[in-house]
Design a protein around this motif. Sequence first.
Motif, mmCIF file in Angstrom:
data_model
loop_
_atom_site.group_PDB
_atom_site.id
_atom_site.type_symbol
_atom_site.label_atom_id
_atom_site.label_comp_id
_atom_site.label_asym_id
_atom_site.label_seq_id
_atom_site.Cartn_x
_atom_site.Cartn_y
_atom_site.Cartn_z
ATOM 1 N N HIS A 148 0.673 12.035 4.140
ATOM 2 C CA HIS A 148 -0.771 12.307 4.044
ATOM 3 C C HIS A 148 -1.435 11.564 2.881
ATOM 4 N N PHE A 149 -1.044 10.315 2.670
ATOM 5 C CA PHE A 149 -1.746 9.509 1.663
ATOM 6 C C PHE A 149 -3.190 9.322 2.131
ATOM 7 N N ASP A 150 -4.094 9.301 1.147
ATOM 8 C CA ASP A 150 -5.514 9.477 1.480
ATOM 9 C C ASP A 150 -6.300 8.161 1.483
ATOM 10 N N GLU A 151 -6.012 7.319 2.458
ATOM 11 C CA GLU A 151 -6.760 6.055 2.562
ATOM 12 C C GLU A 151 -8.236 6.329 2.796
ATOM 13 N N ASN A 152 -8.530 7.399 3.506
ATOM 14 C CA ASN A 152 -9.926 7.760 3.765
ATOM 15 C C ASN A 152 -10.659 8.100 2.455
ATOM 16 N N LYS A 168 0.797 3.110 -2.630
ATOM 17 C CA LYS A 168 1.640 3.338 -1.449
ATOM 18 C C LYS A 168 1.044 2.631 -0.226
ATOM 19 N N CYS A 169 -0.247 2.819 -0.001
ATOM 20 C CA CYS A 169 -0.867 2.298 1.230
ATOM 21 C C CYS A 169 -0.900 0.762 1.274
ATOM 22 N N ARG A 170 -1.032 0.115 0.108
ATOM 23 C CA ARG A 170 -1.251 -1.347 0.124
ATOM 24 C C ARG A 170 -0.074 -2.117 0.697
ATOM 25 N N PHE A 171 1.119 -1.507 0.741
ATOM 26 C CA PHE A 171 2.271 -2.213 1.307
ATOM 27 C C PHE A 171 2.735 -1.607 2.632
ATOM 28 N N CYS A 172 1.940 -0.708 3.191
ATOM 29 C CA CYS A 172 2.408 0.038 4.363
ATOM 30 C C CYS A 172 1.672 -0.394 5.636
ATOM 31 N N PHE A 173 2.459 -0.553 6.664
ATOM 32 C CA PHE A 173 1.930 -1.052 7.936
ATOM 33 C C PHE A 173 1.843 0.064 8.987
ATOM 34 N N MET A 174 2.294 1.267 8.609
ATOM 35 C CA MET A 174 2.535 2.311 9.603
ATOM 36 C C MET A 174 1.306 2.743 10.404
ATOM 37 N N CYS A 175 0.143 2.819 9.759
ATOM 38 C CA CYS A 175 -1.012 3.349 10.501
ATOM 39 C C CYS A 175 -2.009 2.248 10.861
ATOM 40 N N ARG A 176 -1.492 1.052 10.987
ATOM 41 C CA ARG A 176 -2.343 -0.098 11.319
ATOM 42 C C ARG A 176 -3.162 0.152 12.587
ATOM 43 N N ALA A 222 -7.826 9.420 10.619
ATOM 44 C CA ALA A 222 -6.632 9.493 11.480
ATOM 45 C C ALA A 222 -5.405 9.055 10.693
ATOM 46 N N CYS A 223 -5.586 8.058 9.797
ATOM 47 C CA CYS A 223 -4.449 7.572 9.004
ATOM 48 C C CYS A 223 -3.923 8.690 8.100
ATOM 49 N N ARG A 224 -4.819 9.385 7.403
ATOM 50 C CA ARG A 224 -4.387 10.463 6.498
ATOM 51 C C ARG A 224 -3.717 11.601 7.272
HETATM 52 S S1 SF4 Z 1 -2.093 6.371 5.055
HETATM 53 FE FE1 SF4 Z 1 0.153 6.535 5.145
HETATM 54 S S2 SF4 Z 1 0.679 5.399 7.011
HETATM 55 FE FE2 SF4 Z 1 -1.401 4.775 6.427
HETATM 56 S S3 SF4 Z 1 -1.192 2.956 5.118
HETATM 57 FE FE3 SF4 Z 1 -1.235 4.751 3.757
HETATM 58 S S4 SF4 Z 1 0.937 5.263 3.446
HETATM 59 FE FE4 SF4 Z 1 0.835 3.980 5.270
#
Ligand code: SF4
Length: 358
Positions: free
Chosen positions: A78-82, A12-20, A70-72
């Motif tokens: 609440h995808f967990d990039e952290n 999900k995160c690899r194509f998302c720009f929302m929390c840049r 902050a991104c999560r």
């Molecule tokens: S954490 Fe959410 S907003 Fe941030 S890149 Fe991933 S999917 Fe997008």
Amino acid sequence: MNIDSFQEDIKKCRFCFMCRHLSGVGNVTFREADTPRIRTAMVYGVLLDNSKLANADFIDTVYSSDLSAACRYHCVNHFDENGIMLAARRDIVENGLAPDDVKKLAEKLAAEPAAPKISGSGDILYYVDADTAAVASEAKAFDKIAKKAGVKYRAGRGGNTGKALYVLGYADAAKKAAAEFAEAVNKSGVKTVVVSNPAVYDALVNDFKAWGVKLSAKAVHASEFIASLKLKFSKKPGRLCYLESDFLKNYNGNLKFPRMLLGQLKAESAEGFATDLTSEKTPFMFGTNNEESYTCGEGAVVFAQLRPEIAKKMAKYVEERADKGCLIAVASPYTKAQLGKNTKLKVSTLTEIAADCL
Ligand code: SF4
């Protein structure tokens, strides 16, 4: 690999720009690589071809993440990039690929005794970790407040909870340190552990539970403890900007106690809009939004030791956005130290502000 358990989040995160805009590092390096989307796109590359884990640029980027979460916290799903970055760090370490600076720092931390030295008497332990000890006025301010409230407490110094080892990717060493720390505290028989450092709070409340380490005392952040005393303050702190803590806000469901204490102090917001100091729910506004992290890398715990130049730029970024002459309030001694070292801003912790207003 640890990253395998984050497959859905990575996709999900690899194509998302929302929390840049929520990468504190990306906001000062202006590198596309330092954004959640590209970091996770790189991790996706490792999922497809595990040999890419050894890529030096990938490893450098993973250890440059400020882990503010902050991104999560602000992600609608609440995808967990952290969590992905922490898992990638563990994979790097467990495959013998830790860079020299990380390895050296981890070896130093693992060699230190993890049990704190506890002195004094009473049911309450005030634990002074390394970051809190580096800001000498913090423990003095706590002592002033405790004396005013007639609270007897024990002091714990030295040792570590394993938090820094964990964020560096050394999960086993972190759990060992946590167990030693908990054993010392449990043996002391205290009922409450008060901490000024939000990273320690998160370790005691969340990490210990996740690692199966039993702490018999209740852990509270200093802001919660001070607010619970319901002190009568003789002065008001005036106008201030409060910089939210990564650990208290993004890792702990926007803990209400910092704002509750600021409300008790009748602090006035310097921002003048979108901030209700008496609200226990609304994150504090600083700069242009209430989502960004301004902690200079608090979430990565030892960020300033690994990436001092980036931490300096993050401090300058805060300075550029602050109302001139306005008091900056922080929950974290780490953030106070970084802003104090790298800017001309006037910075106080919540504990110091409360002590000054007695
Ligand atoms: S954490 Fe959410 S907003 Fe941030 S890149 Fe991933 S999917 Fe997008």
